[in-house]
Design a protein around this motif. Sequence first.
Motif, PDB file in Angstrom:
ATOM      1  N   TYR A  11      40.278  50.573 118.652  1.00  0.00           N
ATOM      2  CA  TYR A  11      39.149  49.786 119.161  1.00  0.00           C
ATOM      3  C   TYR A  11      39.423  49.382 120.609  1.00  0.00           C
ATOM      4  CZ  TYR A  11      35.800  45.998 119.901  1.00  0.00           C
ATOM      5  OH  TYR A  11      34.806  45.204 120.428  1.00  0.00           O
ATOM      6  N   ASN A  12      38.681  49.976 121.512  1.00  0.00           N
ATOM      7  CA  ASN A  12      38.692  49.615 122.937  1.00  0.00           C
ATOM      8  C   ASN A  12      40.082  49.606 123.576  1.00  0.00           C
ATOM      9  OD1 ASN A  12      35.950  49.455 123.270  1.00  0.00           O
ATOM     10  ND2 ASN A  12      35.837  47.217 123.168  1.00  0.00           N
ATOM     11  N   ARG A  13      40.904  50.588 123.206  1.00  0.00           N
ATOM     12  CA  ARG A  13      42.220  50.703 123.835  1.00  0.00           C
ATOM     13  C   ARG A  13      42.505  52.190 124.078  1.00  0.00           C
ATOM     14  NH1 ARG A  13      45.789  46.242 120.521  1.00  0.00           N
ATOM     15  NH2 ARG A  13      45.362  47.665 118.797  1.00  0.00           N
ATOM     16  N   LEU A  14      41.649  52.799 124.895  1.00  0.00           N
ATOM     17  CA  LEU A  14      41.704  54.243 125.086  1.00  0.00           C
ATOM     18  C   LEU A  14      43.049  54.695 125.645  1.00  0.00           C
ATOM     19  CD1 LEU A  14      40.411  57.010 125.029  1.00  0.00           C
ATOM     20  CD2 LEU A  14      39.277  56.482 127.215  1.00  0.00           C
ATOM     21  N   THR A  15      43.599  53.950 126.599  1.00  0.00           N
ATOM     22  CA  THR A  15      44.888  54.345 127.187  1.00  0.00           C
ATOM     23  C   THR A  15      45.976  54.381 126.130  1.00  0.00           C
ATOM     24  OG1 THR A  15      44.279  53.417 129.340  1.00  0.00           O
ATOM     25  CG2 THR A  15      46.622  53.767 128.917  1.00  0.00           C
ATOM     26  N   LEU A  16      46.027  53.349 125.282  1.00  0.00           N
ATOM     27  CA  LEU A  16      47.031  53.319 124.216  1.00  0.00           C
ATOM     28  C   LEU A  16      46.744  54.379 123.162  1.00  0.00           C
ATOM     29  CD1 LEU A  16      47.654  49.494 123.751  1.00  0.00           C
ATOM     30  CD2 LEU A  16      49.368  51.212 124.357  1.00  0.00           C
ATOM     31  N   LEU A  17      45.484  54.601 122.863  1.00  0.00           N
ATOM     32  CA  LEU A  17      45.127  55.644 121.894  1.00  0.00           C
ATOM     33  C   LEU A  17      45.655  57.004 122.346  1.00  0.00           C
ATOM     34  CD1 LEU A  17      43.560  56.798 119.454  1.00  0.00           C
ATOM     35  CD2 LEU A  17      41.539  56.884 120.933  1.00  0.00           C
ATOM     36  N   LYS A  18      45.454  57.318 123.610  1.00  0.00           N
ATOM     37  CA  LYS A  18      45.947  58.602 124.138  1.00  0.00           C
ATOM     38  C   LYS A  18      47.470  58.667 124.047  1.00  0.00           C
ATOM     39  CE  LYS A  18      42.165  59.489 127.401  1.00  0.00           C
ATOM     40  NZ  LYS A  18      41.796  59.621 128.834  1.00  0.00           N
ATOM     41  N   LYS A  19      48.136  57.546 124.333  1.00  0.00           N
ATOM     42  CA  LYS A  19      49.593  57.511 124.263  1.00  0.00           C
ATOM     43  C   LYS A  19      50.074  57.714 122.838  1.00  0.00           C
ATOM     44  CE  LYS A  19      53.516  54.833 126.006  1.00  0.00           C
ATOM     45  NZ  LYS A  19      53.920  53.602 126.752  1.00  0.00           N
ATOM     46  N   CYS A  20      49.386  57.097 121.885  1.00  0.00           N
ATOM     47  CA  CYS A  20      49.730  57.255 120.476  1.00  0.00           C
ATOM     48  C   CYS A  20      49.537  58.707 120.033  1.00  0.00           C
ATOM     49  CB  CYS A  20      48.869  56.323 119.622  1.00  0.00           C
ATOM     50  SG  CYS A  20      49.104  56.505 117.843  1.00  0.00           S
ATOM     51  N   LEU A  21      48.398  59.297 120.394  1.00  0.00           N
ATOM     52  CA  LEU A  21      48.127  60.683 120.012  1.00  0.00           C
ATOM     53  C   LEU A  21      49.126  61.643 120.658  1.00  0.00           C
ATOM     54  CD1 LEU A  21      44.223  60.672 120.175  1.00  0.00           C
ATOM     55  CD2 LEU A  21      45.635  60.897 118.121  1.00  0.00           C
ATOM     56  N   ASP A  22      49.513  61.351 121.889  1.00  0.00           N
ATOM     57  CA  ASP A  22      50.525  62.184 122.552  1.00  0.00           C
ATOM     58  C   ASP A  22      51.844  62.127 121.801  1.00  0.00           C
ATOM     59  OD1 ASP A  22      51.468  63.776 124.893  1.00  0.00           O
ATOM     60  OD2 ASP A  22      52.723  62.013 125.227  1.00  0.00           O
ATOM     61  N   ALA A  23      52.218  60.920 121.342  1.00  0.00           N
ATOM     62  CA  ALA A  23      53.452  60.775 120.562  1.00  0.00           C
ATOM     63  C   ALA A  23      53.360  61.543 119.248  1.00  0.00           C
ATOM     64  CB  ALA A  23      53.734  59.296 120.294  1.00  0.00           C
ATOM     65  N   LEU A  24      52.200  61.498 118.601  1.00  0.00           N
ATOM     66  CA  LEU A  24      52.019  62.232 117.350  1.00  0.00           C
ATOM     67  C   LEU A  24      52.109  63.736 117.574  1.00  0.00           C
ATOM     68  CD1 LEU A  24      49.095  60.183 115.731  1.00  0.00           C
ATOM     69  CD2 LEU A  24      51.504  60.162 115.059  1.00  0.00           C
ATOM     70  N   ASN A  25      51.595  64.209 118.702  1.00  0.00           N
ATOM     71  CA  ASN A  25      51.654  65.640 119.012  1.00  0.00           C
ATOM     72  C   ASN A  25      53.089  66.123 119.225  1.00  0.00           C
ATOM     73  OD1 ASN A  25      48.890  66.134 118.856  1.00  0.00           O
ATOM     74  ND2 ASN A  25      48.539  65.594 120.993  1.00  0.00           N
ATOM     75  N   LYS A  26      53.983  65.191 119.537  1.00  0.00           N
ATOM     76  CA  LYS A  26      55.389  65.542 119.753  1.00  0.00           C
ATOM     77  C   LYS A  26      56.222  65.425 118.472  1.00  0.00           C
ATOM     78  CE  LYS A  26      55.265  64.083 124.599  1.00  0.00           C
ATOM     79  NZ  LYS A  26      55.687  63.064 125.589  1.00  0.00           N
ATOM     80  N   SER A  27      55.597  65.086 117.371  1.00  0.00           N
ATOM     81  CA  SER A  27      56.319  64.897 116.115  1.00  0.00           C
ATOM     82  C   SER A  27      57.098  66.151 115.734  1.00  0.00           C
ATOM     83  CB  SER A  27      55.338  64.541 114.989  1.00  0.00           C
ATOM     84  OG  SER A  27      55.988  64.521 113.734  1.00  0.00           O
ATOM     85  N   THR A  28      58.333  65.951 115.319  1.00  0.00           N
ATOM     86  CA  THR A  28      59.166  67.079 114.890  1.00  0.00           C
ATOM     87  C   THR A  28      58.801  67.553 113.493  1.00  0.00           C
ATOM     88  OG1 THR A  28      60.859  65.527 114.107  1.00  0.00           O
ATOM     89  CG2 THR A  28      61.113  66.400 116.348  1.00  0.00           C
ATOM     90  N   TYR A  29      57.948  66.812 112.804  1.00  0.00           N
ATOM     91  CA  TYR A  29      57.442  67.236 111.490  1.00  0.00           C
ATOM     92  C   TYR A  29      55.945  67.463 111.631  1.00  0.00           C
ATOM     93  CZ  TYR A  29      56.916  67.523 106.414  1.00  0.00           C
ATOM     94  OH  TYR A  29      56.656  67.961 105.138  1.00  0.00           O
ATOM     95  N   ASN A  30      55.472  68.564 111.119  1.00  0.00           N
ATOM     96  CA  ASN A  30      54.072  68.933 111.284  1.00  0.00           C
ATOM     97  C   ASN A  30      53.131  67.943 110.592  1.00  0.00           C
ATOM     98  OD1 ASN A  30      51.896  70.890 112.028  1.00  0.00           O
ATOM     99  ND2 ASN A  30      51.670  70.974 109.800  1.00  0.00           N
ATOM    100  N   ILE A  31      52.113  67.528 111.319  1.00  0.00           N
ATOM    101  CA  ILE A  31      51.079  66.642 110.778  1.00  0.00           C
ATOM    102  C   ILE A  31      49.852  67.486 110.450  1.00  0.00           C
ATOM    103  CG2 ILE A  31      49.523  64.714 111.286  1.00  0.00           C
ATOM    104  CD1 ILE A  31      51.749  63.690 113.213  1.00  0.00           C
ATOM    105  N   LYS A  32      49.398  67.421 109.226  1.00  0.00           N
ATOM    106  CA  LYS A  32      48.300  68.275 108.765  1.00  0.00           C
ATOM    107  C   LYS A  32      46.952  67.814 109.313  1.00  0.00           C
ATOM    108  CE  LYS A  32      46.939  71.652 105.921  1.00  0.00           C
ATOM    109  NZ  LYS A  32      47.404  73.045 106.033  1.00  0.00           N
ATOM    110  N   HIS A  33      46.673  66.513 109.201  1.00  0.00           N
ATOM    111  CA  HIS A  33      45.412  65.952 109.679  1.00  0.00           C
ATOM    112  C   HIS A  33      45.667  64.628 110.388  1.00  0.00           C
ATOM    113  CE1 HIS A  33      44.065  68.390 106.127  1.00  0.00           C
ATOM    114  NE2 HIS A  33      43.208  68.833 107.032  1.00  0.00           N
ATOM    115  N   VAL A  34      44.873  64.353 111.417  1.00  0.00           N
ATOM    116  CA  VAL A  34      44.868  63.047 112.075  1.00  0.00           C
ATOM    117  C   VAL A  34      43.468  62.472 111.918  1.00  0.00           C
ATOM    118  CG1 VAL A  34      45.249  61.741 114.198  1.00  0.00           C
ATOM    119  CG2 VAL A  34      46.620  63.799 113.729  1.00  0.00           C
ATOM    120  N   ILE A  35      43.357  61.445 111.099  1.00  0.00           N
ATOM    121  CA  ILE A  35      42.067  60.816 110.807  1.00  0.00           C
ATOM    122  C   ILE A  35      41.942  59.604 111.718  1.00  0.00           C
ATOM    123  CG2 ILE A  35      40.655  59.715 109.034  1.00  0.00           C
ATOM    124  CD1 ILE A  35      42.423  61.286 106.963  1.00  0.00           C
ATOM    125  N   ILE A  36      41.031  59.679 112.692  1.00  0.00           N
ATOM    126  CA  ILE A  36      40.886  58.631 113.699  1.00  0.00           C
ATOM    127  C   ILE A  36      39.622  57.841 113.405  1.00  0.00           C
ATOM    128  CG2 ILE A  36      40.785  58.120 116.157  1.00  0.00           C
ATOM    129  CD1 ILE A  36      41.864  61.039 116.570  1.00  0.00           C
TER     130      ILE A  36
END
Length: 306
Positions: A11-36
Motif C-alpha cells: 500500500y503506497n510504498r512503491l519504492t519498497l515494493l520494488k526492493k522487495c520484489l528484487d530481493a525475491l527475484n534473487k532467491s536461491t530457491y525457486n518461487i512458483k508464484h508471487v501473489i501481490i
Amino acid sequence: MLNISVVLVTYNRLTLLKKCLDALNKSTYNIKHVIIIDNNSTDGTSEYLEKIKSKKNIVQELNKNIGGAGGFYVGIKTFQEKTNDDLVWVMDDDTIPEKEALENFVKASNRIGEFGFLAGNVRWIDQTPAIMNVPAVHNVGWNRTAESKDDVLYPVLISASFVSLLISRTAISAVGYPIKEFFIWGDDVEYTERISARFSSYFVSQSIAIHETTRNIGTNLIEETGDRVSRYFYDIRNKIYRGRKKPIKGHVRMDVGIAVTLFQLMVRPGVKQRIRKIHVVLKGIVFSWFFHPKMEQVKKSSNGQV
C-alpha cells in the motif's frame, strides 16, 4: 521439490515494493508464484503492477484499502484457491528477505516434516531484532534466539508476525483464513495462535529478512506520537476480541493490560495527546462489545487452479 507461493501485501510504498520484489527475484530457491495484493494504492503502484503481471506474478488490485488484515486474507485465500502450491511465504512490502531465506526455510522443513508455520529471523536495518516481529514462545528466551544465526530450530512458537512467515497448505485447510475485519494489528497473532494450537510451529534462525520500518519500535500507545495514534483503536478492539477467545487466565491478562494502559494515560506525567489517546482506548473498548467477525473456513473444493 516443494512448490512455494509468496503473498505480498502493499500500500503506497512503491519504492519498497520494488526492493522487495528484487530481493525475491534473487532467491536461491525457486518461487512458483508471487501473489501481490495492492490495497488501492495511489502512488503509481497500480501502473507498475500492470506492467509486471504474468503467470508467475498474480496481481490482485483491491478497490479500497482493507488494511493489512484484509490484504493477507485475500492473498492467502488466493493462494489456497488459485494455486496448487505446497507452502505460502507471507510478507509486507517493506520486507527484504536475504537471498537464502527461502532456501533455509525449505531446509528446515525437510528436517521437520509436517508443521503449521515457520517464522523467519526478522531483523531491522541495523541487524538488531525487529521489535514488532518478535515471535511469542513457550519457554525459550528470545534474546538468545534472536541473536543466533546458527542452524537452530525452536519448536516452541505460539505466534508470529506476517513478516517472512512460511505457512503450510495443510494448516490453512485446517484452520481457515485470517480475520479480515481486524483491519490492522493482531490479525497475524490471532491467526498463528490458531495454527500453533493444532500444529507444531518453529522459529528458523537462518532464514533472515530485514524489516525496513522507519523506526524499530513495537506498539506502545503511551509513547506513540503522530498519525499512528488513531490506529490504536484497532489494537485495543482486536486485543479484547482475542482475549474473549482465550481461557479465563489469558482473558483476564489481556483486559488487565488494557486497563493498566488506560490508567497510565490518565496519570503519567508528560503524555502527549493524552485526551486523544484516552478517547482511542475507550472507543476500542466500546466497539469491541459489538465486534464479532466471522472466521472463514476453507471450502472443500478449494484445490488450486493455476
